[in-house]
Scaffold this motif. Sequence first.
Motif, mmCIF file in Angstrom:
data_model
loop_
_atom_site.group_PDB
_atom_site.id
_atom_site.type_symbol
_atom_site.label_atom_id
_atom_site.label_comp_id
_atom_site.label_asym_id
_atom_site.label_seq_id
_atom_site.Cartn_x
_atom_site.Cartn_y
_atom_site.Cartn_z
ATOM 1 N N VAL A 165 12.594 -30.976 23.818
ATOM 2 C CA VAL A 165 12.486 -29.622 24.366
ATOM 3 C C VAL A 165 12.661 -28.623 23.227
ATOM 4 O O VAL A 165 13.703 -28.600 22.571
ATOM 5 N N SER A 181 8.482 -18.753 30.490
ATOM 6 C CA SER A 181 7.395 -19.702 30.688
ATOM 7 C C SER A 181 7.710 -21.024 29.998
ATOM 8 O O SER A 181 8.538 -21.089 29.083
ATOM 9 N N VAL A 182 7.046 -22.066 30.464
ATOM 10 C CA VAL A 182 7.242 -23.397 29.897
ATOM 11 C C VAL A 182 5.902 -24.119 29.905
ATOM 12 O O VAL A 182 5.106 -23.979 30.839
ATOM 13 N N LEU A 203 8.365 -30.603 26.045
ATOM 14 C CA LEU A 203 8.371 -29.265 26.623
ATOM 15 C C LEU A 203 8.558 -28.218 25.530
ATOM 16 O O LEU A 203 9.275 -28.455 24.550
ATOM 17 N N GLU A 204 7.926 -27.076 25.716
ATOM 18 C CA GLU A 204 8.155 -25.919 24.863
ATOM 19 C C GLU A 204 8.453 -24.737 25.768
ATOM 20 O O GLU A 204 7.663 -24.410 26.666
ATOM 21 N N VAL A 205 9.598 -24.112 25.538
ATOM 22 C CA VAL A 205 10.092 -23.070 26.427
ATOM 23 C C VAL A 205 10.052 -21.724 25.720
ATOM 24 O O VAL A 205 10.619 -21.558 24.634
ATOM 25 N N VAL A 248 13.020 -24.749 22.030
ATOM 26 C CA VAL A 248 13.440 -23.441 22.536
ATOM 27 C C VAL A 248 13.563 -22.466 21.375
ATOM 28 O O VAL A 248 13.641 -22.876 20.213
ATOM 29 N N LEU A 266 15.480 -25.152 34.848
ATOM 30 C CA LEU A 266 14.141 -25.739 34.918
ATOM 31 C C LEU A 266 14.142 -27.027 35.717
ATOM 32 O O LEU A 266 13.446 -27.989 35.390
ATOM 33 N N GLU A 317 2.194 -26.505 32.913
ATOM 34 C CA GLU A 317 2.463 -25.131 32.507
ATOM 35 C C GLU A 317 3.069 -24.404 33.690
ATOM 36 O O GLU A 317 2.651 -24.618 34.832
#
Length: 596
Positions: A227, A73-74, A65-67, A229, A189, A148
Amino acid sequence: MPGMPAHPRPWPLVALLLVPGFASAGDLVPPEVQFSLQHLKPEEKARAAQALGPLEALSNYQVQLEVDAPGRSVKGHLRVESRVKERALEAVYLRVTPNAFDPRMTLDGAKVNGQSVTLERPEHGLYRLALPAPVAPGGALVVEVDLEGKVPRAQPGTASLLGALGASAGGSSGGDYGAFSATEDFLSLVGVVPLMPPLDAAGAPWAGPTGVGDLALYEPANVLASVVVPAGWKVHATGVAMGEVPQKDGRVRFSFAAGAVRDFPVFASKGYSSATTTVNGVSVESHFASQDAVAGKRVLKYAGDALGEFERRLGPLPFKTFRVVEAPLSGGAGGMEFPGLVTVGTSLYRSVANPERVLADVPGMEQMKGLLGALGSDAAPLAQLGKMLERTLEFTVAHEVAHQYFAGLVGSDPIASPVVDESLAQYAALLYMEWKYGKAVAEQLRQESLVGAYHMMRMSGGKDAPADRPTSDFHDSLEYGALVYGKAPLLHHASRKLIGDEAFFKGLRAYVDTYRFKWACGDCFTRELAKASPAHARQLERLRVRWWREAHGDEDLGQPNLGALLGGAGLGGQVDAETMKLMKELLPGLLDMGQE
């Protein structure tokens, strides 16, 4: 966010996590599974394997995941490795709980065993991936999908007790109690990772969330997650924290490994602090907004105390880590539970720190001042209110810790039969208060939090009804809270009175031991109590039917009386008609402050 690809691509996750000397190529268990199983206590791995079979055969989720926190948004990629069990499969299902209420998440690029497949959406929040060819039992499946999503803003006012109650039954954000929402310094999330729902006897997926009660629960699985962030943000998730790695663009990658878990929640925070203690080999962590440090440290103590009691009486928690995270919940939720991690509402932290703020938020403060005056003075009621709020905080934490057993360890369907786990978590929290403070305190809490919730529902115009129903059958959160959190747990109180403490606690421990990592049924606990006290088997079943399947609340709990209820809460029973009206408007919401 600059440098953030349209969809983060799959990565050799094991290579990212691998440390020298760990998981040689000759090991029988794949290295990614070995990472996940670090989450389990060494002595619990054998017990888990006895219940589930080889732990390396569990479904294995690899999550990237990229937040973009400022942009709410993710984006990410999911790879699931699984094996078909009882019957041949023609399709694979993925549940995305945020989409049960609004189209918040988009899935695309789906592949099964390397072949592109079409994503169908038979209902909100549920995706069906038709397989190119049926896969027989024992066959392997590799599912990949890009994801997304846009995270909605949290409902305003979640920092205050009354604001967190919200105006709608079922909560803000369309009924998820703020589980998928964002503030300036916190992203919840929950449900961002698509998971495969359990299937019923006909091969259909279990029902999803309905806007009242919990969101979902899944088969135990292993998870590896990465993840990313922005700098200054932290990630909180279930599992063993595998490290924080700065990226070239200034962001930070957090990695987690979780074993035999029924869900995988993800949260991100900015400006949070933490405190840690150890209970029987479990690292207990409390994560909280820095301004709530005093309450956050008390939450740590309550979580540690509750876990110690439950481990001693219900058996060990299987995980090495347990986290409590402050979150801006809404819609009346005091907390939410996940395997190895729970959240507790910001409103509870702020309320215990400043009880006067609770009254300041109340419309009609002049009537409230009249109530305080009728009770003798402003100071004594405020002190009493502070004591009540503190006790509510501890009771909520204990309830969420109890959920580690019901239904985190002993699984049950939270949508079709929420009464199974919620009633036991609620009654276990009451038992914790009894073990710690004595029977008198527990009895007062039983009257206030359980009987009182039912009475306030009745005084607000609600009707008694069976408690053992799917979440979709409840009109709103007030009815759900009164019957599932209020009336239903009193079955266990009645059963305990019938068979005595020795048999009751013997049956309770047997229930946990028998169904660890498995799925329990609606009457499974009653069966274990009957084994502990065979002479009462028929009476125990009659009690279950009476308290859960029938409607005898008024007969069993008495007619509601607000004056008596206020007296029972230590606030005095003599109030004038105007104040009585105000309290009728206020207390249903306050007593609906449930623990999801």
